[in-house]
Scaffold this motif. Structure first.
Motif, PDB file in Angstrom:
ATOM      1  N   CYS A  62       0.812  -1.220   0.000  1.00 57.60           N
ATOM      2  CA  CYS A  62       0.000   0.000   0.000  1.00 57.60           C
ATOM      3  C   CYS A  62       0.845   1.270   0.000  1.00 57.60           C
ATOM      4  CB  CYS A  62      -0.934   0.004   1.218  1.00 57.60           C
ATOM      5  SG  CYS A  62      -2.027  -1.429   1.328  1.00 57.60           S
ATOM      6  N   ALA A  63       2.086   1.161  -0.421  1.00 61.63           N
ATOM      7  CA  ALA A  63       3.003   2.305  -0.324  1.00 61.63           C
ATOM      8  C   ALA A  63       2.568   3.486  -1.183  1.00 61.63           C
ATOM      9  CB  ALA A  63       4.413   1.871  -0.723  1.00 61.63           C
ATOM     10  N   THR A  64       1.957   3.219  -2.329  1.00 60.69           N
ATOM     11  CA  THR A  64       1.575   4.310  -3.225  1.00 60.69           C
ATOM     12  C   THR A  64       0.072   4.522  -3.288  1.00 60.69           C
ATOM     13  OG1 THR A  64       1.554   2.795  -5.123  1.00 60.69           O
ATOM     14  CG2 THR A  64       3.610   3.971  -4.663  1.00 60.69           C
ATOM     15  N   GLY A  65      -0.666   3.844  -2.441  1.00 66.73           N
ATOM     16  CA  GLY A  65      -2.118   3.982  -2.428  1.00 66.73           C
ATOM     17  C   GLY A  65      -2.756   2.787  -1.762  1.00 66.73           C
ATOM     18  N   GLY A  66      -3.968   2.992  -1.282  1.00 65.59           N
ATOM     19  CA  GLY A  66      -4.658   1.907  -0.608  1.00 65.59           C
ATOM     20  C   GLY A  66      -4.763   2.159   0.883  1.00 65.59           C
ATOM     21  N   GLU A  67      -5.227   1.148   1.603  1.00 62.00           N
ATOM     22  CA  GLU A  67      -5.404   1.300   3.045  1.00 62.00           C
ATOM     23  C   GLU A  67      -5.400  -0.069   3.718  1.00 62.00           C
ATOM     24  OE1 GLU A  67      -9.319   2.582   4.263  1.00 62.00           O
ATOM     25  OE2 GLU A  67     -10.168   1.970   2.328  1.00 62.00           O
ATOM     26  N   LEU A  68      -5.326  -0.046   5.056  1.00 63.49           N
ATOM     27  CA  LEU A  68      -5.256  -1.274   5.838  1.00 63.49           C
ATOM     28  C   LEU A  68      -6.199  -1.166   7.029  1.00 63.49           C
ATOM     29  CD1 LEU A  68      -3.861  -4.004   6.684  1.00 63.49           C
ATOM     30  CD2 LEU A  68      -2.219  -2.594   7.925  1.00 63.49           C
ATOM     31  N   VAL A  69      -6.906  -2.279   7.315  1.00 60.57           N
ATOM     32  CA  VAL A  69      -7.734  -2.383   8.518  1.00 60.57           C
ATOM     33  C   VAL A  69      -7.171  -3.519   9.369  1.00 60.57           C
ATOM     34  CG1 VAL A  69     -10.021  -2.828   9.467  1.00 60.57           C
ATOM     35  CG2 VAL A  69      -9.785  -1.530   7.334  1.00 60.57           C
ATOM     36  N   CYS A  70      -6.899  -3.226  10.635  1.00 61.86           N
ATOM     37  CA  CYS A  70      -6.353  -4.215  11.565  1.00 61.86           C
ATOM     38  C   CYS A  70      -7.409  -4.570  12.614  1.00 61.86           C
ATOM     39  CB  CYS A  70      -5.126  -3.668  12.280  1.00 61.86           C
ATOM     40  SG  CYS A  70      -3.761  -3.253  11.191  1.00 61.86           S
ATOM     41  N   VAL A  71      -7.566  -5.872  12.866  1.00 61.34           N
ATOM     42  CA  VAL A  71      -8.500  -6.349  13.888  1.00 61.34           C
ATOM     43  C   VAL A  71      -7.721  -7.126  14.940  1.00 61.34           C
ATOM     44  CG1 VAL A  71     -10.485  -7.826  14.368  1.00 61.34           C
ATOM     45  CG2 VAL A  71     -10.430  -6.464  12.256  1.00 61.34           C
ATOM     46  N   ASP A  72      -7.829  -6.710  16.195  1.00 64.71           N
ATOM     47  CA  ASP A  72      -7.194  -7.438  17.297  1.00 64.71           C
ATOM     48  C   ASP A  72      -7.889  -7.016  18.589  1.00 64.71           C
ATOM     49  OD1 ASP A  72      -5.299  -8.491  19.294  1.00 64.71           O
ATOM     50  OD2 ASP A  72      -3.971  -8.755  17.563  1.00 64.71           O
ATOM     51  N   HIS A  73      -8.071  -7.957  19.518  1.00 64.33           N
ATOM     52  CA  HIS A  73      -8.860  -7.608  20.706  1.00 64.33           C
ATOM     53  C   HIS A  73      -8.053  -6.890  21.794  1.00 64.33           C
ATOM     54  CE1 HIS A  73      -7.055 -10.971  22.872  1.00 64.33           C
ATOM     55  NE2 HIS A  73      -7.407 -11.781  21.880  1.00 64.33           N
ATOM     56  N   PHE A  74      -6.722  -6.993  21.767  1.00 64.24           N
ATOM     57  CA  PHE A  74      -5.862  -6.320  22.752  1.00 64.24           C
ATOM     58  C   PHE A  74      -6.373  -6.541  24.184  1.00 64.24           C
ATOM     59  CE2 PHE A  74      -5.628  -3.863  18.785  1.00 64.24           C
ATOM     60  CZ  PHE A  74      -4.273  -4.010  18.505  1.00 64.24           C
ATOM     61  N   ASP A  75      -6.799  -7.768  24.434  1.00 69.57           N
ATOM     62  CA  ASP A  75      -7.341  -8.148  25.761  1.00 69.57           C
ATOM     63  C   ASP A  75      -8.485  -7.235  26.175  1.00 69.57           C
ATOM     64  OD1 ASP A  75      -5.287  -9.966  25.707  1.00 69.57           O
ATOM     65  OD2 ASP A  75      -4.005  -8.856  27.104  1.00 69.57           O
ATOM     66  N   LEU A  76      -9.165  -6.641  25.176  1.00 72.17           N
ATOM     67  CA  LEU A  76     -10.259  -5.694  25.437  1.00 72.17           C
ATOM     68  C   LEU A  76      -9.833  -4.579  26.390  1.00 72.17           C
ATOM     69  CD1 LEU A  76     -13.327  -8.113  25.662  1.00 72.17           C
ATOM     70  CD2 LEU A  76     -12.413  -6.897  23.666  1.00 72.17           C
ATOM     71  N   MET A  77      -8.528  -4.268  26.363  1.00 72.13           N
ATOM     72  CA  MET A  77      -7.931  -3.192  27.185  1.00 72.13           C
ATOM     73  C   MET A  77      -8.044  -3.467  28.687  1.00 72.13           C
ATOM     74  SD  MET A  77      -6.879  -1.360  24.718  1.00 72.13           S
ATOM     75  CE  MET A  77      -7.236  -0.966  23.009  1.00 72.13           C
ATOM     76  N   GLU A  78      -8.274  -4.718  29.049  1.00 70.45           N
ATOM     77  CA  GLU A  78      -8.438  -5.038  30.471  1.00 70.45           C
ATOM     78  C   GLU A  78      -7.137  -5.439  31.139  1.00 70.45           C
ATOM     79  OE1 GLU A  78     -11.521  -7.881  30.964  1.00 70.45           O
ATOM     80  OE2 GLU A  78     -13.092  -6.582  30.131  1.00 70.45           O
ATOM     81  N   THR A  79      -6.058  -5.588  30.352  1.00 75.41           N
ATOM     82  CA  THR A  79      -4.754  -5.914  30.932  1.00 75.41           C
ATOM     83  C   THR A  79      -3.742  -4.869  30.504  1.00 75.41           C
ATOM     84  OG1 THR A  79      -3.985  -7.250  29.067  1.00 75.41           O
ATOM     85  CG2 THR A  79      -5.298  -8.388  30.757  1.00 75.41           C
ATOM     86  N   ALA A  80      -2.694  -4.743  31.319  1.00 72.93           N
ATOM     87  CA  ALA A  80      -1.625  -3.797  30.983  1.00 72.93           C
ATOM     88  C   ALA A  80      -0.946  -4.195  29.681  1.00 72.93           C
ATOM     89  CB  ALA A  80      -0.605  -3.739  32.120  1.00 72.93           C
ATOM     90  N   GLU A  81      -0.781  -5.515  29.467  1.00 69.02           N
ATOM     91  CA  GLU A  81      -0.138  -6.001  28.248  1.00 69.02           C
ATOM     92  C   GLU A  81      -0.971  -5.654  27.011  1.00 69.02           C
ATOM     93  OE1 GLU A  81       1.281  -8.269  31.716  1.00 69.02           O
ATOM     94  OE2 GLU A  81      -0.717  -7.751  30.925  1.00 69.02           O
TER      95      GLU A  81
END
Length: 539
Positions: A62-81
């Motif tokens: 996507c260097a010259t155009g386009g986009e990216l969508v990332c999906v991740d739960h990240f522990d639903l922000m309930e942990t420091a990690e």
């Protein structure tokens, strides 16, 4: 966060060195980039962690155009990690300077959000690159893939991570392979496998079918609910052994030209097992194409009056409410989707005016007269008057154009005209002949036909061949005389070459049969000549 991590935070990507599960894939991913043809690719990844793969995609694909969508739960922000990983990925993506979005959710609700968003787009919906690297559980992997598959455009590079993961047995529900293999089986025929490296740790596919998100198909809003609800198109042919070969041409051309779900019903009027097998092997069947052979109903008109009456018998035996009927001497040249969605305007069927006799002939009342080679039928409505139709067929069994005459009389005020492009008749022959009735038709609609109809006899009689008023004469491509002057004759033969009858035109058996049919035509012509002479002498 460690001292090392803090030192790396200033104006640099922040990745934990001991958590690099991506770099080994870089060379193989670069080999996949040529498969992405979009000028501005849209990428989606499920399972992003700190964003190593995301940064790579934004900096390369996507260097010259386009986009990216990332999906991740990240522990639903309930942990420091989890909160720290979320901070890092936001930091890392921002450094690329490319359009990126992070959905900090479990994959299922996030994918449902994307499905809803993409469904509401008028254009540009879907993704060209999808990376599945979320849960290691087989069922989670399968569910992620199923939802993401609906977001994948045709041609999308679709990557499963951890296909050769070694930390769990492959048969374990905690290994993604069971889910991936189930997906591969379920969607067989909808993808090709890409293997840039024989030792590839990942499973890589390229989607070969259109995108489908609810009401969305190929990035455009649906024209009718039939496609949106997955009903597809129902097409019927009624054939015996004599028409098995040309029917294969019709069926193959339907599949080549129509880019949507199609169910093909073959009403069997006397096919052999070999006929059925050859028809089946003639078709490039996929998951979007279903072929079904249907038996005639009890006491059919066909058994009493001949195969041409099977288009009335089929009204009883087809298990659907709407069908597109095609004669087996047709060649489909365009996607049938627009024809299928024709508004019947409350009438029982839609048809195309007959080019030979647009307002009928001496055997039927004068009025708008349709050709029965292509019929779009509301079977539910038609069945309500079926006894009356069958009675009309018996009454008119000896009419000049038999079932076509009976259908025209029965549906005289109950049919909707369609464009001549959907049943182009008489091309190169009688369509070119001047006629007061024919001049009232929009013959220019046949210049770029959607369906070509090879009207006329298979083996023309001597009278037909010598008729000075219709030249070239009318006949079908595979008869002894061919279809001289017809602009689609060679295209018909080219389509036959893509069926189980490949090579038939040069086959000795075919040439012998044509020569025999020619001898029969000459014999019958001589007999008719003699009969007329005798008839004259007895006056």
């Amino acid at each position: 966060m460690s001292t090392t991590d803090k030192e790396a935070s200033t104006n640099a990507y922040e990745f934990t060195p001991s958590q690099d599960w991506f770099t080994s894939n870089i060379s193989s991913w670069k080999n996949l980039f040529p498969f992405v043809t979009a000028q501005e690719p849209r990428a989606l990844e499920i399972g992003s962690w700190e964003g190593r793969s995301a940064v790579f995609l934004l900096s390369t694909l996507c260097a010259t155009g386009g986009e990216l969508v990332c999906v991740d739960h990240f522990d639903l922000m309930e942990t420091a990690e989890g909160r720290e990983r979320y901070r890092k990925i936001k930091h890392n993506l921002a450094l690329t300077g490319r359009p990126a979005r992070v959905l900090p959710q479990f994959s299922v609700p996030a994918l449902y959000t994307l499905l809803q968003e993409e469904m509401n787009k008028d254009q540009g919906a879907g993704f060209d690159w999808i990376y599945i690297d979320g849960s290691h559980r087989a069922d989670d992997t399968l569910l992620d893939a199923e939802l993401a598959w609906r977001l994948a455009r045709r041609g999308c590079v679709f990557i499963f991570d951890d296909y050769k993961w070694t930390e769990q047995p492959v048969e374990s529900p905690h290994h993604p392979r069971r889910g991936i293999d189930t997906f591969l089986t379920l969607h067989a025929g909808e993808y090709t496998r890409l293997e840039p490296n024989p030792e590839q740790y990942q499973m890589v596919l390229q989607k070969t079918t259109p995108m489908r998100i609810g009401f969305l198909l190929e990035g455009h809003k649906e024209k009718s609910p039939e496609d949106a609800f997955g009903y597809g198109i129902n097409i019927a042919l009624t054939i015996d052994s004599a028409y098995a070969m040309p029917a294969a041409v019709t069926l193959h051309s339907i599949i080549e030209k129509t880019q949507r779900r199609v169910t093909l019903y073959i009403v069997d009027c006397g096919l052999s097992k070999e006929d059925r097998k050859k028809i089946e092997t003639s078709l490039p069947l996929t998951q979007d194409i279903t072929l079904l052979f249907v038996e005639l109903p009890p006491n059919p008109l066909t058994s009493q009056m001949g195969t041409v009456w099977a288009k009335i018998d089929m009204i009883k035996c087809l298990p659907v409410q709407r069908v597109l009927y095609l004669d087996a001497d047709t060649l489909v040249c365009k996607d049938l989707g627009d024809l299928w969605t024709t508004d019947l305007q409350g009438r029982s069927l839609a048809a195309v005016p007959d080019v030979g006799c647009p307002f009928g002939h001496e055997g039927v009342p004068r009025g708008d007269y349709f050709n029965a080679g292509v019929l779009l039928i509301d079977l539910a409505k038609t069945r309500s008057r079926l006894p009356e139709l069958e009675a009309r067929c018996f009454e008119m069994k000896n009419s000049q154009y038999r079932e076509q005459d009976a259908l025209n009389v029965h549906f005289a005020d109950d049919w909707t005209p369609m464009s001549l492009q959907w049943n182009a008749q008489g091309l190169g022959t009688y369509a070119e002949c001047a006629s007061g009735d024919r001049d009232k038709l929009r013959l220019e609609e046949m210049k770029d036909p959607g369906i070509v109809h090879f009207t006329g006899p298979v083996h023309p009689s001597l009278v037909v061949v010598l008729n000075p008023y219709v030249q070239p004469y009318t006949a079908k491509p595979w008869g002894y005389a061919g279809a001289p002057g017809h602009p689609f004759e060679r295209k018909w033969w080219a389509m036959l070459e893509r069926t189980a009858w490949k090579g038939w035109e040069e086959a000795p058996g075919y040439k012998e049969s044509c020569e025999q049919a020619k001898i029969e035509a000459l014999k019958m012509g001589e007999e008719e000549f003699e009969n007329r002479l005798r008839s004259k002498s007895s006056i």
